[in-house]
Design a protein around this motif. Structure first.
Motif, short mmCIF file in Angstrom:
data_model
loop_
_atom_site.label_atom_id
_atom_site.label_comp_id
_atom_site.label_asym_id
_atom_site.label_seq_id
_atom_site.Cartn_x
_atom_site.Cartn_y
_atom_site.Cartn_z
N HIS A 101 -7.05 -16.79 0.86
CA HIS A 101 -6.83 -17.66 2.02
C HIS A 101 -8.15 -17.77 2.79
CE1 HIS A 101 -5.65 -17.85 6.42
NE2 HIS A 101 -5.00 -18.90 5.95
N GLN A 143 -4.67 -13.68 7.58
CA GLN A 143 -3.55 -13.12 6.81
C GLN A 143 -4.10 -11.95 6.00
OE1 GLN A 143 -2.18 -16.40 4.38
NE2 GLN A 143 -1.82 -17.74 6.12
N SER A 144 -3.19 -11.25 5.30
CA SER A 144 -3.67 -10.09 4.53
C SER A 144 -4.61 -10.52 3.40
CB SER A 144 -2.48 -9.33 3.97
OG SER A 144 -1.70 -10.21 3.17
N THR A 146 -6.86 -13.11 3.61
CA THR A 146 -7.98 -13.93 4.09
C THR A 146 -9.31 -13.35 3.61
OG1 THR A 146 -6.68 -14.49 6.04
CG2 THR A 146 -9.05 -14.92 6.15
#
Ligand SMILES: *Cc1c(COP(=O)(O)O)cnc(C)c1O
Length: 397
Positions: A101, A143-144, A146
């Motif tokens: 992400h 987010q986790s 990224t």
């Protein structure tokens, strides 16, 4: 001690003794390099980063340019590409893989939006666009999975400012890499690596080349990251700058400082002359008092360059067209950073059938100030604004 700007622009990377003491660097217009033994060939092929084998990799004309760009950005190494988009593609694909992400500033350069919305999703990579270039906004979008923050500050139509130092700090604390498009400021007005960013990119088609005759891109960063990109995306995607374009860019760089000074001075003189004009609703320029992030802009930029936008105070799209068509010295064109002044109204790409789909108002007009005398440019804009006033008066009659 770091080198002076003059030393970088006029001396860095140049080894004149190697080419007949010529002042101007050689244009090594070759695809291939030969070896006298198999052993030498084997050595070179095992390390294309350090040896010239084939001009999709190392070329001596490009090597001079890479030295200068790296030194200008305060980087350990730099790569030069056949376009800014070539540099962007290599950078994105080098840092992201399926499932990752990225967080990107809203309204980045058009083709960066395309990468995020169309190309990267094909490989399972998702993007969150943040409204504001603040540490809080980037952090909240994380987010986790990224892996990358994409910054552009200022962006080049509405000149929004990202707090580079604060966003880079968030990234570092989370092990996320950062990349910034520094085309607007050039290395002379903004040094993102010193603010904690990992990779700096430019569309060198703009100020770095400076004569509207080259399309090129650059990427600068630490040696480890740049070498990794060189050994993979640079060699494999093959968006390398041809030697002649590199030579033209070297020539263009000689005058970077004085071109930028002139372009900047012209933009400031023009803004001063049209500020408070009743036909102008707003001026978009990072150092303008109206800019909401004026303080942050001044804390991270040495100066503002020659590109800015205005919002016209008009009632109809026809008035925007009338204004632009009456400019005599501002050429109608999209790029910028060259010798010639330009006007690029947002109306050229505005979708009137789907007004909600537009990110920019049709009233916004972007100017680039080139190297002409400021009087010519000021007179030109004032006369075109006056035509609008006369048009309004005629309508009232
Ligand atoms: C022009 C531009 C690009 C793309 O560069 P090309 O050299 O046209 O591929 C990227 N970012 C900004 C800010 C630009 O103005």
């Amino acid at each position: 001690m770091s080198k002076s700007l003059s030393e970088i622009l006029f001396e860095e990377g140049e080894e004149r003794g190697k080419y007949y003491n010529a002042v101007s660097p050689p244009l090594i217009q070759t695809s291939n390099f030969v070896f006298s033994t198999v052993e030498q060939m084997r050595l070179a092929l095992s390390n294309e980063y350090d040896y010239s084998v084939y001009s999709r990799g190392n070329n001596p004309t490009l090597a001079i340019l890479r030295h200068k760009i790296a030194e200008l950005e305060g980087a350990e190494d730099a790569l030069v590409f056949s376009s800014g988009c070539g540099a962007i593609a290599a950078a994105l694909f080098s840092q992201l893989r399926t499932g990752d992400h990225l967080v990107c500033i809203r309204k980045p350069y058009t083709w960066v939006s395309h990468f995020c919305k169309v190309i990267l999703p094909k490989y399972g990579i998702t993007t969150t666009f943040v409204e504001e270039g603040s540490a809080q906004a980037y952090e909240a979008a994380c987010q986790s999975n990224t892996k990358l923050f994409y910054l552009e500050s200022p962006n080049t139509f509405t000149f929004e400012i990202t707090d580079i130092r604060a966003v880079a700090e968030v990234a570092r604390s989370k092990g996320i890499k950062t990349i910034i498009d520094n085309s607007y400021s050039t290395p002379l007005y903004q040094s993102p690596l010193s603010l904690g960013v990992d990779l700096v990119l430019h569309s060198a088609s703009k100020y770095l080349s400076g004569h509207s005759d080259v399309v090129a891109g650059v990427l600068a960063g630490n040696k480890e990251m740049i070498r990794k990109i060189y050994d993979s995306e640079y060699l494999a995607f093959g968006a390398v700058l041809p030697p002649f374009e590199a030579w033209l860019m070297l020539r263009g760089l000689r005058t970077l400082e004085i071109r930028l000074q002139r372009s900047t001075a012209n933009a400031k003189a023009l803004i001063k002359a049209i500020d408070n004009h009743p036909r102008i609703k707003r001026i978009f320029y990072p150092f303008h008092a109206q800019h909401p992030k004026n303080d942050i802009a001044r804390s991270q930029m040495k100066d503002c360059s020659g590109l800015f936008s205005i919002e016209l105070n008009v009632d109809t799209p026809d008035e925007v067209i009338l204004f632009c068509n009456n400019l005599k010295h501002f050429l109608k064109a999209v790029s910028w950073g060259g010798f010639e002044s330009l006007v690029d109204p947002a109306i050229t790409v505005y979708d009137f059938e789907h007004p909600e789909a537009n990110e920019l108002s049709w009233r916004i007009v972007r100017f680039y100030c080139g190297l002409e005398s400021s009087e010519i440019l000021i007179d030109d804009v004032l006369q075109a604004l006056n035509i609008l006033d006369n048009g309004a008066k005629n309508q009232q009659k």
